[in-house]
Enzyme design. Structure first.
Site, PDB file in Angstrom:
ATOM      1  N   GLY A  11       0.834  -1.209   0.000  1.00 29.55           N
ATOM      2  CA  GLY A  11       0.000   0.000   0.000  1.00 29.55           C
ATOM      3  C   GLY A  11       0.861   1.248   0.000  1.00 29.55           C
ATOM      4  O   GLY A  11       1.897   1.274   0.635  1.00 29.55           O
ATOM      5  N   ARG A  72       1.047  -4.915  -5.825  1.00 33.77           N
ATOM      6  CA  ARG A  72       1.179  -6.184  -5.115  1.00 33.77           C
ATOM      7  C   ARG A  72       1.408  -7.219  -6.215  1.00 33.77           C
ATOM      8  O   ARG A  72       0.786  -7.152  -7.268  1.00 33.77           O
ATOM      9  CB  ARG A  72      -0.087  -6.478  -4.312  1.00 33.77           C
ATOM     10  CG  ARG A  72      -0.340  -5.387  -3.259  1.00 33.77           C
ATOM     11  CD  ARG A  72      -1.407  -5.770  -2.277  1.00 33.77           C
ATOM     12  NE  ARG A  72      -1.930  -4.594  -1.592  1.00 33.77           N
ATOM     13  CZ  ARG A  72      -1.469  -4.113  -0.436  1.00 33.77           C
ATOM     14  NH1 ARG A  72      -0.470  -4.711   0.181  1.00 33.77           N
ATOM     15  NH2 ARG A  72      -2.007  -3.045   0.113  1.00 33.77           N
ATOM     16  N   ASP A 103       5.471  -5.068   6.034  1.00 38.41           N
ATOM     17  CA  ASP A 103       6.128  -6.324   6.419  1.00 38.41           C
ATOM     18  C   ASP A 103       6.114  -7.357   5.286  1.00 38.41           C
ATOM     19  O   ASP A 103       7.061  -8.133   5.139  1.00 38.41           O
ATOM     20  CB  ASP A 103       5.531  -6.897   7.703  1.00 38.41           C
ATOM     21  CG  ASP A 103       4.033  -7.077   7.641  1.00 38.41           C
ATOM     22  OD1 ASP A 103       3.403  -6.607   6.671  1.00 38.41           O
ATOM     23  OD2 ASP A 103       3.470  -7.701   8.562  1.00 38.41           O
ATOM     24  N   THR A 125       4.143   2.574   5.438  1.00 37.42           N
ATOM     25  CA  THR A 125       2.743   2.150   5.553  1.00 37.42           C
ATOM     26  C   THR A 125       2.045   3.072   6.542  1.00 37.42           C
ATOM     27  O   THR A 125       2.645   3.450   7.558  1.00 37.42           O
ATOM     28  CB  THR A 125       2.612   0.674   6.015  1.00 37.42           C
ATOM     29  OG1 THR A 125       1.257   0.424   6.408  1.00 37.42           O
ATOM     30  CG2 THR A 125       3.511   0.341   7.195  1.00 37.42           C
ATOM     31  N   ASP A 127      -0.279   2.238   8.433  1.00 45.05           N
ATOM     32  CA  ASP A 127      -0.853   1.458   9.535  1.00 45.05           C
ATOM     33  C   ASP A 127      -0.046   1.493  10.838  1.00 45.05           C
ATOM     34  O   ASP A 127      -0.571   1.196  11.895  1.00 45.05           O
ATOM     35  CB  ASP A 127      -1.017  -0.014   9.118  1.00 45.05           C
ATOM     36  CG  ASP A 127      -1.947  -0.173   7.929  1.00 45.05           C
ATOM     37  OD1 ASP A 127      -2.764   0.740   7.696  1.00 45.05           O
ATOM     38  OD2 ASP A 127      -1.866  -1.206   7.231  1.00 45.05           O
ATOM     39  N   ASP A 129       2.072  -0.654  11.767  1.00 44.58           N
ATOM     40  CA  ASP A 129       1.927  -2.012  12.308  1.00 44.58           C
ATOM     41  C   ASP A 129       3.248  -2.778  12.347  1.00 44.58           C
ATOM     42  O   ASP A 129       3.254  -3.993  12.496  1.00 44.58           O
ATOM     43  CB  ASP A 129       0.886  -2.802  11.494  1.00 44.58           C
ATOM     44  CG  ASP A 129       1.239  -2.886  10.024  1.00 44.58           C
ATOM     45  OD1 ASP A 129       2.190  -2.212   9.579  1.00 44.58           O
ATOM     46  OD2 ASP A 129       0.559  -3.628   9.301  1.00 44.58           O
ATOM     47  N   ARG A 171      -5.793  -1.913   9.371  1.00 42.82           N
ATOM     48  CA  ARG A 171      -5.869  -3.384   9.328  1.00 42.82           C
ATOM     49  C   ARG A 171      -5.967  -3.953  10.755  1.00 42.82           C
ATOM     50  O   ARG A 171      -6.871  -3.600  11.468  1.00 42.82           O
ATOM     51  CB  ARG A 171      -4.693  -3.967   8.549  1.00 42.82           C
ATOM     52  CG  ARG A 171      -4.799  -3.622   7.061  1.00 42.82           C
ATOM     53  CD  ARG A 171      -3.878  -4.425   6.239  1.00 42.82           C
ATOM     54  NE  ARG A 171      -2.495  -4.241   6.654  1.00 42.82           N
ATOM     55  CZ  ARG A 171      -1.481  -4.900   6.154  1.00 42.82           C
ATOM     56  NH1 ARG A 171      -1.680  -5.805   5.232  1.00 42.82           N
ATOM     57  NH2 ARG A 171      -0.259  -4.669   6.552  1.00 42.82           N
TER      58      ARG A 171
HETATM   59  P1  ATP Z   1       1.047  -2.821   3.460  1.00 41.83           P
HETATM   60  O1  ATP Z   1       1.401  -2.841   4.922  1.00 41.83           O
HETATM   61  O2  ATP Z   1       0.810  -1.454   2.973  1.00 41.83           O
HETATM   62  O3  ATP Z   1      -0.031  -3.788   3.068  1.00 41.83           O
HETATM   63  P2  ATP Z   1       2.970  -4.768   2.602  1.00 41.83           P
HETATM   64  O4  ATP Z   1       4.362  -4.633   2.141  1.00 41.83           O
HETATM   65  O5  ATP Z   1       2.776  -5.528   3.880  1.00 41.83           O
HETATM   66  O6  ATP Z   1       2.365  -3.304   2.678  1.00 41.83           O
HETATM   67  P3  ATP Z   1       1.913  -6.923   1.011  1.00 41.83           P
HETATM   68  O7  ATP Z   1       0.807  -6.957  -0.005  1.00 41.83           O
HETATM   69  O8  ATP Z   1       1.814  -7.850   2.168  1.00 41.83           O
HETATM   70  O9  ATP Z   1       2.069  -5.414   1.461  1.00 41.83           O
HETATM   71  O10 ATP Z   1       3.298  -7.263   0.260  1.00 41.83           O
HETATM   72  C1  ATP Z   1       3.689  -6.553  -0.905  1.00 41.83           C
HETATM   73  C2  ATP Z   1       4.279  -7.549  -1.882  1.00 41.83           C
HETATM   74  O11 ATP Z   1       5.425  -8.166  -1.301  1.00 41.83           O
HETATM   75  C3  ATP Z   1       3.351  -8.695  -2.267  1.00 41.83           C
HETATM   76  O12 ATP Z   1       2.464  -8.353  -3.308  1.00 41.83           O
HETATM   77  C4  ATP Z   1       4.363  -9.741  -2.723  1.00 41.83           C
HETATM   78  O13 ATP Z   1       4.782  -9.509  -4.049  1.00 41.83           O
HETATM   79  C5  ATP Z   1       5.542  -9.506  -1.778  1.00 41.83           C
HETATM   80  N1  ATP Z   1       5.476 -10.441  -0.651  1.00 41.83           N
HETATM   81  C6  ATP Z   1       4.701 -10.365   0.454  1.00 41.83           C
HETATM   82  N2  ATP Z   1       4.891 -11.417   1.277  1.00 41.83           N
HETATM   83  C7  ATP Z   1       5.816 -12.209   0.660  1.00 41.83           C
HETATM   84  C8  ATP Z   1       6.441 -13.456   0.974  1.00 41.83           C
HETATM   85  N3  ATP Z   1       6.167 -14.106   2.104  1.00 41.83           N
HETATM   86  N4  ATP Z   1       7.330 -13.946   0.099  1.00 41.83           N
HETATM   87  C9  ATP Z   1       7.630 -13.318  -1.052  1.00 41.83           C
HETATM   88  N5  ATP Z   1       7.064 -12.136  -1.413  1.00 41.83           N
HETATM   89  C10 ATP Z   1       6.185 -11.583  -0.580  1.00 41.83           C
END
Ligand code: ATP
Length: 319
Positions: A11, A72, A103, A125, A127, A129, A171
């Site tokens: 995000g 994503r 994360d 982010t 959040d 979090d 979230r």
């Molecule tokens: P936000 O907190 O804003 O949601 P985020 O980084 O946690 O941000 P995610 O959608 O969980 O958002 O992760 C972003 C991208 O990182 C995913 O679309 C994926 O491509 C990659 N990703 C997430 N988790 C994994 C994982 N366990 N292994 C490999 N790639 C991952």
């Protein structure tokens, strides 16, 4: 380390641009070539990248969103996807990668590093979090957006003598609700970290009305459940007309606050310094007034720590 890449993932959050700017300018200052990767891991897999110069990041420090765009990517979760990403990085000669995201993005960066590329994470982010850091980039701006909205809703709430449930993002984390609720003087704050009793919320509303209070703001973190159901129950139990406002994506946009721009600038610079020092698999953060960096494993293993003291204070101040 001669060439580094930077991407934003997951995000978006206000202040990501300030972090990108800091990575690019610190990198160039240190004599590195800097590659900007568009659309997060999706762009990485598909080679959506260009060299950046000092002007590439001109006039973005005050803008919300991310000039590199974000995405994503399901493909990146697979070994094949990460192999393609690694191949693209090799073609562009990238030795180190700065990932600005949450994360999930850090988990992806850790897996990518197993293929040989050095990776550093910056927490972007709204959040808040990620528990290893006091603040994530965008959180402060989101809180200010919510506080601004509370003020506006409070005006109309007072005029009509209504209660208002305001649903905010976060979230599974109640930080936006907590910090905006404390700053905005909400009557009740409902967060996922503290078991919630509708009767306590209702009692407070009735007590407030009986002492002449005209407005009532109930700040609800999205991780708890739907605002509509909670508002209906409150109205049924108290007889006070209760409206719902779901703030949604306005919390993700807008001009980043000075605080977010400052931490983004400092963390962006630290990320480049770590790569130059040959470090990998580290996440940059803020503790008090200091910029810190910790191992990715610490990010995933740090226990959830909710600021119960501030939550209790908000309850006391809204009696
Ligand atoms: P936000 O907190 O804003 O949601 P985020 O980084 O946690 O941000 P995610 O959608 O969980 O958002 O992760 C972003 C991208 O990182 C995913 O679309 C994926 O491509 C990659 N990703 C997430 N988790 C994994 C994982 N366990 N292994 C490999 N790639 C991952």
């Amino acid at each position: 380390m001669q060439t580094i890449g930077v991407l934003t993932s997951g995000g978006d959050s206000p202040g990501m641009n300030a972090a990108v700017r800091a990575v690019v300018r610190t990198g160039i200052y240190k004599g590195l070539k800097v590659i900007g990767i568009r659309q997060g891991y999706h762009g990485l897999i598909n080679g959506l990248m260009d060299e950046m110069n000092l002007s590439s990041v001109a006039d973005i420090i005050h803008r919300g969103g991310t000039m590199l765009q974000t995405a994503r990517s399901e493909e990146f979760r697979t070994e094949e996807g990460r192999r393609k990403a690694n191949y693209a990085l090799k073609i562009f000669g990238v030795d180190g990668l700065v990932v600005i995201g949450g994360d999930g993005s850090f988990a992806g960066a850790k897996k990518l590093s197993e293929l040989g590329i050095k990776t550093i994470g910056i927490p972007g982010t709204i959040d808040n979090d990620l528990r290893y850091t006091d603040y994530t980039i965008g959180f402060d701006t989101a809180v200010n957006t919510v506080v601004d909205a509370i003020g506006k809703i409070r005006d109309t709430s007072t005029s009509h003598g209504r209660a208002n449930v305001i649903e905010v993002m976060g979230r599974h984390c109640g930080d936006i609700a907590l910090y905006a609720g404390l700053a905005g003087g909400a009557e009740s704050i409902i967060v996922p970290e503290v078991p919630f009793e509708i009767d306590r919320v209702c009692k407070k509303l009735i007590k407030g009305r009986n002492r002449g209070k005209l407005h009532s703001i109930i700040l609800l973190a999205e991780g708890v459940g739907g605002g509509m159901d909670i508002a209906k129950e409150i109205e049924e139990k108290t007889g006070i007309e209760t409206r719902v406002t779901i703030l949604g994506h306005i919390q993700r946009g807008g001009t980043p606050t000075a605080f977010d721009r400052n931490i983004a600038s400092k963390m962006g610079a630290r990320a480049v310094e770590l790569l130059v020092a040959g470090k990998s698999c580290r996440a940059v953060g803020v503790k008090g007034l200091d910029v810190i960096d910790v191992d990715f494993d610490e990010v995933f293993n740090t226990e959830n720590k909710f600021d119960k003291k501030s939550y209790d204070l908000a309850n006391i101040l809204s009696i």
